[in-house]
Design a protein around this motif. Structure first.
Motif, short mmCIF file in Angstrom:
data_model
loop_
_atom_site.label_atom_id
_atom_site.label_comp_id
_atom_site.label_asym_id
_atom_site.label_seq_id
_atom_site.Cartn_x
_atom_site.Cartn_y
_atom_site.Cartn_z
N HIS A 130 0.66 -1.14 -0.25
CA HIS A 130 -0.12 -0.08 0.00
C HIS A 130 0.88 1.33 0.11
CE1 HIS A 130 -3.78 -2.36 0.72
NE2 HIS A 130 -4.26 -1.34 0.74
N LEU A 131 0.37 2.24 -0.77
CA LEU A 131 1.14 3.72 -0.60
C LEU A 131 0.12 4.67 0.26
CD1 LEU A 131 1.78 4.21 -4.47
CD2 LEU A 131 3.32 3.61 -2.64
N PRO A 132 0.84 5.58 0.97
CA PRO A 132 0.06 6.24 1.70
C PRO A 132 -0.92 7.20 0.86
CG PRO A 132 2.28 7.07 1.53
CD PRO A 132 2.32 5.77 0.89
N CYS A 133 -1.98 7.77 1.47
CA CYS A 133 -3.06 8.36 0.49
C CYS A 133 -3.64 9.54 1.34
CB CYS A 133 -4.34 7.32 -0.03
SG CYS A 133 -5.43 8.15 -1.18
N ALA A 134 -3.65 10.53 0.96
CA ALA A 134 -4.30 11.58 1.66
C ALA A 134 -5.46 12.29 0.69
CB ALA A 134 -3.07 12.84 1.90
N GLY A 135 -5.84 11.59 -0.25
CA GLY A 135 -6.70 12.22 -1.24
C GLY A 135 -8.28 12.48 -0.35
N ASN A 136 -8.35 11.82 0.66
CA ASN A 136 -9.84 12.32 1.35
C ASN A 136 -9.36 13.31 2.46
OD1 ASN A 136 -11.57 10.67 0.16
ND2 ASN A 136 -10.46 8.82 1.09
N PHE A 137 -8.39 13.96 2.98
CA PHE A 137 -8.02 14.79 3.67
C PHE A 137 -8.59 16.11 3.45
CE2 PHE A 137 -4.15 12.75 5.96
CZ PHE A 137 -4.35 11.57 5.67
N ARG A 138 -8.95 16.70 4.50
CA ARG A 138 -9.06 18.13 4.39
C ARG A 138 -8.51 19.21 5.40
NH1 ARG A 138 -15.49 18.63 5.04
NH2 ARG A 138 -15.31 16.76 6.37
N TYR A 139 -7.91 19.90 5.03
CA TYR A 139 -6.80 20.74 5.78
C TYR A 139 -8.07 21.70 6.36
CZ TYR A 139 -3.60 24.45 6.78
OH TYR A 139 -2.69 25.59 7.32
N VAL A 140 -7.87 21.85 7.82
CA VAL A 140 -9.12 22.54 8.53
C VAL A 140 -8.28 23.46 9.49
CG1 VAL A 140 -10.83 20.91 8.10
CG2 VAL A 140 -9.45 20.65 10.23
N PHE A 141 -7.21 23.60 10.05
CA PHE A 141 -6.63 24.09 11.00
C PHE A 141 -5.14 24.09 11.13
CE2 PHE A 141 -6.31 25.67 15.52
CZ PHE A 141 -7.28 26.45 15.85
N ARG A 142 -4.60 25.30 11.76
CA ARG A 142 -3.16 25.39 11.93
C ARG A 142 -3.13 26.05 13.19
NH1 ARG A 142 0.83 29.32 8.58
NH2 ARG A 142 2.79 28.62 9.33
N ALA A 143 -2.04 25.27 13.86
CA ALA A 143 -1.64 25.96 15.20
C ALA A 143 0.07 25.88 15.40
CB ALA A 143 -2.06 25.24 16.44
N ILE A 144 0.33 27.04 16.12
CA ILE A 144 1.79 27.04 16.35
C ILE A 144 1.92 27.18 17.76
CG2 ILE A 144 3.91 28.51 15.96
CD1 ILE A 144 2.39 29.69 13.47
N THR A 145 2.83 26.37 18.38
CA THR A 145 3.24 26.24 19.78
C THR A 145 3.67 27.45 20.47
OG1 THR A 145 3.33 23.89 19.59
CG2 THR A 145 4.24 24.72 21.75
N PRO A 146 3.28 27.94 21.39
CA PRO A 146 3.67 29.28 22.03
C PRO A 146 5.17 28.98 22.39
CG PRO A 146 2.29 28.15 23.55
CD PRO A 146 2.22 27.54 22.18
#
Length: 238
Positions: A130-146
């Motif tokens: 199997h190959l990794p698959c991100a075809g169903n991924f939705r990018y929804v948030f971003r966070a940067i550690t303080p």
């Protein structure tokens, strides 16, 4: 992938490098009674000990080179690229798949053959053809550690339906020991767990978009520093 933070460190304190990271919010029964996959970090963990979190972790150098059977759609790809070069966009998606496998034993992939040398962390995928698959991924948030935290991450959060899992989504037998008490928990009940602040914020965002079929209208960016705590909503480039 690691980079040094902008600005000067506080007097007497060394700079903590910011590492790119990927976190995955796996959700099932999202149209009826949504449940999300969470697990508990160890009590001796340096970062967020004893907290319930989503599967996720730092990007490894090899993640930028692994082949993938599918990637995020054009809208999510464009949003990721606003703050990352192409090779990092690829690596973030691969890292998300890898971290889910390592921490939960759930495989997000599609049948495919690997060519050449397979990085050690991806040997299980290769062995299962199997190959990794991100075809169903939705990018929804971003966070940067303080600043001030023992580890700092620039984390991108991906929402994925459990239907993308290859095999039984309740089979955690291949999970590592990084997370314990792995469970699918009702989205409305998840906030009763012992959570990091950022996880509480993300759960609130997910509750608002879980039933959407496509990418969210915008991707919030969570920033927390010595002067302010805010959520910045940036409208995506059209």
């Amino acid at each position: 992938m690691t980079r040094m933070p902008e600005g000067q460190p506080a007097a007497g304190k060394p700079q903590v490098p910011i590492r790119d990271a990927a976190t995955v919010i796996l959700v099932r029964d999202r149209l009826s009674q949504p449940r999300v996959l969470m697990g508990k970090r160890g009590s001796r963990a340096v970062f967020m000990p004893s907290k319930f979190v989503f599967p996720g972790g730092a990007v490894d150098p090899a993640d930028a080179r692994v082949p993938m059977a599918g990637r995020v759609g054009p809208v999510c790809a464009r949003r990721l690229a606003e703050a990352a070069p192409p090779e990092r966009v690829h690596a973030l998606q691969a890292a998300a798949v890898r971290e889910v496998w390592e921490e939960s034993g759930l495989l997000l992939g599609a049948p495919g053959d690997w060519q050449g040398t397979v990085p050690p962390d991806w040997a299980d995928f290769s062995a299962r053809a199997h190959l990794p698959c991100a075809g169903n991924f939705r990018y929804v948030f971003r966070a940067i550690t303080p600043p001030g935290a023992p580890r700092r991450f620039d984390a991108r959060f991906f929402l994925v339906d459990a239907s993308a899992v290859v095999g039984d989504p309740d089979d955690f037998s291949r999970a590592s020991d990084e997370l314990s008490e792995l469970q699918w928990i009702d989205l409305e009940q998840a906030c009763s767990l012992d959570l990091p602040l950022i996880t509480e914020v993300v759960l609130g965002e997910v509750a608002d978009i879980v039933t959407l079929e496509g990418p969210p209208e915008c991707v919030p960016c969570f920033r927390h520093d010595d002067e302010q705590l805010e959520i910045l909503r940036r409208r995506a480039m059209r």
